[in-house]
Write a protein that holds these residues in place. Structure first.
Motif, PDB file in Angstrom:
ATOM      1  N   ALA A 155     121.414 -34.971 -49.758  1.00 47.79           N
ATOM      2  CA  ALA A 155     122.227 -33.782 -50.025  1.00 47.79           C
ATOM      3  C   ALA A 155     122.049 -32.708 -48.949  1.00 47.79           C
ATOM      4  CB  ALA A 155     121.873 -33.204 -51.389  1.00 47.79           C
ATOM      5  N   PHE A 156     121.032 -32.847 -48.141  1.00 54.93           N
ATOM      6  CA  PHE A 156     120.733 -31.867 -47.099  1.00 54.93           C
ATOM      7  C   PHE A 156     120.731 -32.543 -45.736  1.00 54.93           C
ATOM      8  CE2 PHE A 156     118.537 -30.422 -50.938  1.00 54.93           C
ATOM      9  CZ  PHE A 156     119.103 -29.167 -51.080  1.00 54.93           C
ATOM     10  N   PRO A 157     121.064 -31.803 -44.693  1.00 55.44           N
ATOM     11  CA  PRO A 157     120.981 -32.401 -43.355  1.00 55.44           C
ATOM     12  C   PRO A 157     119.526 -32.719 -43.001  1.00 55.44           C
ATOM     13  CG  PRO A 157     121.490 -30.057 -43.206  1.00 55.44           C
ATOM     14  CD  PRO A 157     121.499 -30.423 -44.661  1.00 55.44           C
ATOM     15  N   LYS A 209     105.044 -32.633 -41.753  1.00 56.70           N
ATOM     16  CA  LYS A 209     105.198 -33.732 -40.802  1.00 56.70           C
ATOM     17  C   LYS A 209     105.306 -35.070 -41.528  1.00 56.70           C
ATOM     18  CE  LYS A 209     102.965 -33.884 -37.037  1.00 56.70           C
ATOM     19  NZ  LYS A 209     101.925 -33.969 -36.018  1.00 56.70           N
ATOM     20  N   GLU A 210     104.491 -35.259 -42.545  1.00 55.45           N
ATOM     21  CA  GLU A 210     104.468 -36.520 -43.278  1.00 55.45           C
ATOM     22  C   GLU A 210     105.740 -36.721 -44.109  1.00 55.45           C
ATOM     23  OE1 GLU A 210     102.057 -38.500 -46.997  1.00 55.45           O
ATOM     24  OE2 GLU A 210     100.970 -37.140 -45.676  1.00 55.45           O
ATOM     25  N   HIS A 211     106.158 -35.680 -44.818  1.00 54.96           N
ATOM     26  CA  HIS A 211     107.268 -35.829 -45.754  1.00 54.96           C
ATOM     27  C   HIS A 211     108.649 -35.657 -45.123  1.00 54.96           C
ATOM     28  CE1 HIS A 211     103.977 -35.479 -48.623  1.00 54.96           C
ATOM     29  NE2 HIS A 211     104.785 -36.145 -49.447  1.00 54.96           N
ATOM     30  N   TYR A 212     108.731 -34.943 -44.027  1.00 52.68           N
ATOM     31  CA  TYR A 212     110.032 -34.720 -43.396  1.00 52.68           C
ATOM     32  C   TYR A 212     110.120 -35.316 -41.996  1.00 52.68           C
ATOM     33  CZ  TYR A 212     111.224 -31.766 -47.279  1.00 52.68           C
ATOM     34  OH  TYR A 212     111.501 -31.310 -48.545  1.00 52.68           O
ATOM     35  N   ASN A 213     109.015 -35.861 -41.509  1.00 50.25           N
ATOM     36  CA  ASN A 213     108.978 -36.461 -40.184  1.00 50.25           C
ATOM     37  C   ASN A 213     109.597 -35.519 -39.148  1.00 50.25           C
ATOM     38  OD1 ASN A 213     108.341 -38.491 -38.360  1.00 50.25           O
ATOM     39  ND2 ASN A 213     110.358 -39.415 -38.511  1.00 50.25           N
ATOM     40  N   CYS A 214     109.135 -34.277 -39.164  1.00 54.56           N
ATOM     41  CA  CYS A 214     109.704 -33.255 -38.289  1.00 54.56           C
ATOM     42  C   CYS A 214     108.616 -32.610 -37.435  1.00 54.56           C
ATOM     43  CB  CYS A 214     110.409 -32.183 -39.124  1.00 54.56           C
ATOM     44  SG  CYS A 214     109.305 -31.258 -40.209  1.00 54.56           S
ATOM     45  N   GLU A 215     109.062 -31.960 -36.399  1.00 59.45           N
ATOM     46  CA  GLU A 215     108.168 -31.168 -35.548  1.00 59.45           C
ATOM     47  C   GLU A 215     107.875 -29.856 -36.272  1.00 59.45           C
ATOM     48  OE1 GLU A 215     108.111 -29.111 -31.114  1.00 59.45           O
ATOM     49  OE2 GLU A 215     109.966 -30.004 -31.867  1.00 59.45           O
ATOM     50  N   VAL A 216     106.612 -29.427 -36.268  1.00 65.43           N
ATOM     51  CA  VAL A 216     106.230 -28.168 -36.899  1.00 65.43           C
ATOM     52  C   VAL A 216     105.696 -27.221 -35.830  1.00 65.43           C
ATOM     53  CG1 VAL A 216     104.773 -27.035 -38.625  1.00 65.43           C
ATOM     54  CG2 VAL A 216     105.675 -29.325 -39.069  1.00 65.43           C
ATOM     55  N   ILE A 217     106.293 -26.050 -35.770  1.00 65.49           N
ATOM     56  CA  ILE A 217     105.879 -24.987 -34.861  1.00 65.49           C
ATOM     57  C   ILE A 217     105.420 -23.830 -35.732  1.00 65.49           C
ATOM     58  CG2 ILE A 217     106.678 -23.352 -33.108  1.00 65.49           C
ATOM     59  CD1 ILE A 217     108.814 -25.507 -32.400  1.00 65.49           C
ATOM     60  N   THR A 218     104.257 -23.259 -35.408  1.00 64.01           N
ATOM     61  CA  THR A 218     103.777 -22.132 -36.214  1.00 64.01           C
ATOM     62  C   THR A 218     104.039 -20.810 -35.507  1.00 64.01           C
ATOM     63  OG1 THR A 218     101.528 -22.205 -35.314  1.00 64.01           O
ATOM     64  CG2 THR A 218     101.975 -23.542 -37.281  1.00 64.01           C
ATOM     65  N   PHE A 219     104.253 -19.788 -36.317  1.00 64.83           N
ATOM     66  CA  PHE A 219     104.465 -18.428 -35.829  1.00 64.83           C
ATOM     67  C   PHE A 219     103.561 -17.495 -36.621  1.00 64.83           C
ATOM     68  CE2 PHE A 219     106.283 -14.240 -36.384  1.00 64.83           C
ATOM     69  CZ  PHE A 219     106.465 -13.851 -35.076  1.00 64.83           C
ATOM     70  N   THR A 220     102.803 -16.688 -35.912  1.00 63.69           N
ATOM     71  CA  THR A 220     101.945 -15.694 -36.545  1.00 63.69           C
ATOM     72  C   THR A 220     102.245 -14.341 -35.924  1.00 63.69           C
ATOM     73  OG1 THR A 220     100.197 -17.344 -36.810  1.00 63.69           O
ATOM     74  CG2 THR A 220      99.543 -15.036 -37.003  1.00 63.69           C
ATOM     75  N   ALA A 221     102.455 -13.341 -36.768  1.00 63.51           N
ATOM     76  CA  ALA A 221     102.696 -11.978 -36.291  1.00 63.51           C
ATOM     77  C   ALA A 221     101.356 -11.257 -36.176  1.00 63.51           C
ATOM     78  CB  ALA A 221     103.614 -11.230 -37.254  1.00 63.51           C
TER      79      ALA A 221
END
Length: 69
Positions: free
Chosen positions: A6-8, A31-43
């Motif tokens: 239902a989602f891209p 990463k495990e569940h979506y097989n995606c690249e994860v980038i973190t952002f901290t302010a």
């Protein structure tokens, strides 16, 4: 689990990252569940000592990049 029809597909996620338990655990989960690249952002809001080693921690948990701004 994984991408829902239902989602891209999710290719990349930018995560608001504090370095605490919740955000550190969600990096490998994403990463495990979506097989995606994860980038973190901290302010940087003046935490000073709390930011020491944060980039290394994000990378160690599986983030491909970590930004502290």
């Amino acid at each position: 689990m994984g991408n829902n029809d239902a989602f891209p597909p999710v290719n990349k996620v930018v995560l608001a990252y504090s370095g605490g338990l919740d955000t550190s655990v969600i990096v490998p989960w994403l990463k495990e569940h979506y097989n995606c690249e994860v980038i973190t952002f901290t302010a940087d809001l003046g935490q000073e000592d709390e930011l020491d080693g944060l980039e290394e921690k994000a990378i160690a948990t599986g983030a491909s990049k970590a930004y502290i701004v």
